[in-house]
Enzyme design. Structure first.
Site, PDB file in Angstrom:
ATOM      1  N   VAL A  59       0.778  -1.383   0.054  1.00 53.22           N
ATOM      2  CA  VAL A  59       0.137  -0.059   0.086  1.00 53.22           C
ATOM      3  C   VAL A  59       0.888   1.184   0.171  1.00 53.22           C
ATOM      4  CG1 VAL A  59      -1.848   1.365   1.421  1.00 53.22           C
ATOM      5  CG2 VAL A  59      -1.996  -1.070   0.962  1.00 53.22           C
ATOM      6  N   CYS A  60       1.971   1.298   0.882  1.00 55.06           N
ATOM      7  CA  CYS A  60       2.733   2.460   0.865  1.00 55.06           C
ATOM      8  C   CYS A  60       3.602   2.651  -0.696  1.00 55.06           C
ATOM      9  CB  CYS A  60       3.897   2.510   1.994  1.00 55.06           C
ATOM     10  SG  CYS A  60       3.222   1.959   3.724  1.00 55.06           S
TER      11      CYS A  60
END
EC number: 1.11.1.24
Length: 164
Positions: A59-60
């Site tokens: 996600v990052c």
């Protein structure tokens, strides 16, 4: 104290909450070459500050790419701040062929996290969040993502950035 969840576990955020309309507080973080960087390093530029728990997670990674791709045509700077070590951030950028991504490490003393109210004390990580600052460092947009494994509202953050 702000409450969020991270992997569905409750987390309390520590530090001073920043709100829209505030003048952004200063901070000191490290760049990938271990040089100290402050908010004043980017004086006179609009800023989109993308905060991630760890750059080397799915996600990052996607958040960092999306903000950098979408804001690349704009005047200003996109900063990605995490508590990762500067060495890990530099390795991530090199491994992904991203030369223009500005990654900054808050690992040393959590200066950014404390001054913006996004430190997850239990994990010593920063909560996923976005801050947009105008050229005079006035905060025009903030988002602290309620569940740390979810994406931020890309469209609203980018609209705030592009409208400056």
């Amino acid at each position: 104290m702000t409450q969020i969840t991270f992997k569905q576990e409750p987390m309390t955020l520590s530090g001073s909450q920043v709100n829209e309309g505030d003048v952004a507080p200063d901070f000191t973080v490290l760049d990938n070459d271990l040089n100290a960087v402050n908010l004043s390093t980017y004086d006179g530029q609009k800023k989109l500050i993308s905060v991630v728990p760890s750059i080397d997670t799915g996600v990052c990674d996607q958040q960092t790419r999306k903000f950098n791709e979408e804001a690349a045509q704009e005047e200003g700077v996109v900063l990605t701040i995490s508590a990762d070590l500067p060495f890990a951030q530099k390795r991530w950028c090199a491994a992904n062929g991203l030369d223009n991504v500005v990654t900054l490490s808050d690992h040393k003393d959590l200066s950014f996290g404390k001054n913006y109210g996004v430190v997850m004390d239990d994990l010593r990580l920063l909560a996923r969040s976005v801050f947009v600052l105008d050229k005079d460092n006035k905060v025009v947009y903030t988002e602290i993502v309620p569940e740390g494994t979810d994406f931020p509202d890309f469209e609203s953050a980018l609209a705030a950035y592009k409208n400056l």
